[in-house]
Write an enzyme that holds these catalytic residues in place. Structure first.
Site, PDB file in Angstrom:
ATOM      1  N   HIS A 199     -13.046   2.662   0.003  1.00 51.22           N
ATOM      2  CA  HIS A 199     -13.020   1.656   1.080  1.00 51.22           C
ATOM      3  C   HIS A 199     -13.732   0.367   0.675  1.00 51.22           C
ATOM      4  CE1 HIS A 199     -12.919   5.444   3.787  1.00 51.22           C
ATOM      5  NE2 HIS A 199     -11.682   4.988   3.668  1.00 51.22           N
ATOM      6  N   ARG A 220     -11.348  15.973   6.555  1.00 52.73           N
ATOM      7  CA  ARG A 220     -12.195  16.254   5.390  1.00 52.73           C
ATOM      8  C   ARG A 220     -13.556  16.752   5.835  1.00 52.73           C
ATOM      9  NH1 ARG A 220     -10.873  10.490   3.113  1.00 52.73           N
ATOM     10  NH2 ARG A 220      -8.768  10.793   2.296  1.00 52.73           N
ATOM     11  N   GLU A 245      -8.258  -5.227   5.085  1.00 53.63           N
ATOM     12  CA  GLU A 245      -8.160  -4.932   3.659  1.00 53.63           C
ATOM     13  C   GLU A 245      -6.967  -5.627   3.021  1.00 53.63           C
ATOM     14  OE1 GLU A 245      -9.483  -0.473   3.057  1.00 53.63           O
ATOM     15  OE2 GLU A 245      -8.641  -0.713   5.070  1.00 53.63           O
ATOM     16  N   ASN A 257       0.875  -1.174   0.000  1.00 52.52           N
ATOM     17  CA  ASN A 257       0.000   0.000   0.000  1.00 52.52           C
ATOM     18  C   ASN A 257       0.910   1.221   0.000  1.00 52.52           C
ATOM     19  OD1 ASN A 257      -1.812   2.075   0.437  1.00 52.52           O
ATOM     20  ND2 ASN A 257      -2.785   1.156   2.222  1.00 52.52           N
ATOM     21  N   ARG A 262      -2.682  -2.030  -3.401  1.00 52.45           N
ATOM     22  CA  ARG A 262      -3.902  -1.273  -3.185  1.00 52.45           C
ATOM     23  C   ARG A 262      -3.891  -0.066  -4.121  1.00 52.45           C
ATOM     24  NH1 ARG A 262      -5.296   3.384   1.105  1.00 52.45           N
ATOM     25  NH2 ARG A 262      -7.528   3.528   0.697  1.00 52.45           N
TER      26      ARG A 262
END
Length: 401
Positions: free
Chosen positions: A180, A241, A385, A7, A91
């Site tokens: 996600h 965010r 993940e 990742n 990823r």
């Protein structure tokens, strides 16, 4: 097959090495501060002490070479040779409409990812650096891209289109993509397994709540709606965010403050959310501590965060005409007892009945936090993940032979 999962960020690189015989993690680690003369490699071989190295790592090719070196190190490694790595999984945040599932890395797929840089400017270029670095260090080893957006490609048009001129979709593919996806896919299937029920028979709302956050409506095992939009900015209030806001705010603030496009983009992505409202931190642990100490801004930040999450759960229950299971996952979802408690206390209209004692238990395993009388099952399911990436990589490489 041994699979290396990567990742890559713009200045970091996380890795995990799996033995797919039993899906065990042989080692994992993180390279931080890539591009600096004091880069840090933290290596965690399973069952042994962690190893930390500080050195100059100026780009990702060197970072992956350092990772390979530590994985094959006689003292701290877990491999006899780099040749034992038979596949690499990456990823990749944004796959656009081109990738409805994970895909082998080849010239065509790399060209498509470059074309999508504009949709994920912080993530896709970094993923490409990771892919190129792996190619340089392990030529000939098959690589697979696993996309955050792929799981959401099952959304119907009514969910993914915006109410703007259709020409913008036709020309530029302006639409909802979500993110996600690997997490929402994993925890929805794991929740169904935990309950001993077919995922195809369930209406599940998955809440991936971390520094970034998104909620997904999973009906019959597929995503039918999700809170993130064309980019990861839309939806929930997050660590830094803004989440949902009136789009007219953007030109208004740009005009009043004489901001450039990049400045307002930075404001909404890096200087908003929990950080902006609390004035303290983007970390829910520090927000919760501030709230417990009576800090009014921390309390407001928490309340806004919880309120928006709860509204999305309600809207997705309406979208699916009901809900059987609600799942909390990711850093905040898995660890914030108080957030789960506050959300569930306001979902009694759905028949949710939270068990405070069960909710207070901390565990790395899937668990129920509702009473036996609750009409909706609420679960905490730790996400994984990296395992999803390893499984997809293993499957695709085997099928390609």
């Amino acid at each position: 097959m041994k699979v290396l999962v990567i990742n890559a960020g713009s200045s970091s690189l996380k890795y995990q090495l799996y033995d797919m015989t039993d899906e065990s993690v042989l080692a994992k680690g993180l390279v931080e501060r890539i591009g600096m003369d004091s880069s840090i490699l933290t290596h965690k071989p399973t069952g042994r002490e962690d190893v930390t190295e500080v050195s100059e790592i100026l780009e990702h090719t060197t970072a992956i070479r350092k990772v390979i070196d530590i994985l094959t190190d006689k003292e701290n490694g877990v491999l006899g040779s780099v040749d034992e790595i038979q596949a690499v999984g990456h990823r990749v945040v944004h796959g656009g409409e081109a990738f409805k599932e994970s895909a082998l890395v080849d010239d065509a797929s790399k060209a498509e990812i470059r074309r999508l840089f504009d949709l994920a400017p912080l993530h896709n270029p970094a993923a490409m650096m990771g892919i190129r670095a792996a190619e340089s260090n392990m030529p000939g080893v098959p690589q697979v891209m696993v996309f955050d957006t792929a799981f959401h490609q099952t959304m119907p048009e009514k969910a993914y289109l915006y109410a703007i001129p259709r020409v913008l979709y036709k020309k530029y593919k302006v639409r909802r993509y979500g993110a996600h996806g690997t997490s929402h896919d994993y925890v929805s299937k794991t929740a169904a397994e935990y309950l001993g029920r077919p995922v195809e028979d369930l209406k599940i709302i998955t809440c991936h709540v971390g520094n970034g956050g998104s909620v997904t409506a999973v009906q019959g095992g597929v995503s039918v709606d999700t809170s993130m939009g064309m980019t990861p900015l839309e939806g929930l209030m997050m660590g830094t965010r803004s989440g949902d806001l009136d789009p007219a705010i953007v030109p208004y603030v740009m005009n009043k403050e004489e901001l450039s496009v990049s400045e307002v983009n930075s404001m909404l992505n890096k200087h908003s959310g929990l950080l902006a409202i609390s004035g303290i931190s983007s970390d829910m642990r520090e927000i919760t501590e501030g709230m417990e100490n009576g800090d009014a801004n921390s309390t407001l930040a928490f309340e806004m965060y919880e309120y928006r999450l709860r509204k999305y759960i309600g809207s997705y229950a309406a979208a699916m005409n009901g809900v059987d299971v609600i799942v909390f996952t990711a850093g905040v979802g898995e660890n914030s007892v108080v957030l789960r408690q506050k959300v569930c206390e306001q979902l009694t209209y759905l028949g949710v009945e939270v068990d405070e004692a069960l909710n207070a238990i901390r565990s790395g395993e899937p668990r129920r936090i509702t009473t036996a009388n609750s009409k909706v099952e609420v679960l905490v399911v730790p996400t994984n993940e990296e395992l999803v990436i390893a499984r997809d990589t293993h499957r695709i490489v085997l099928n390609s032979k």
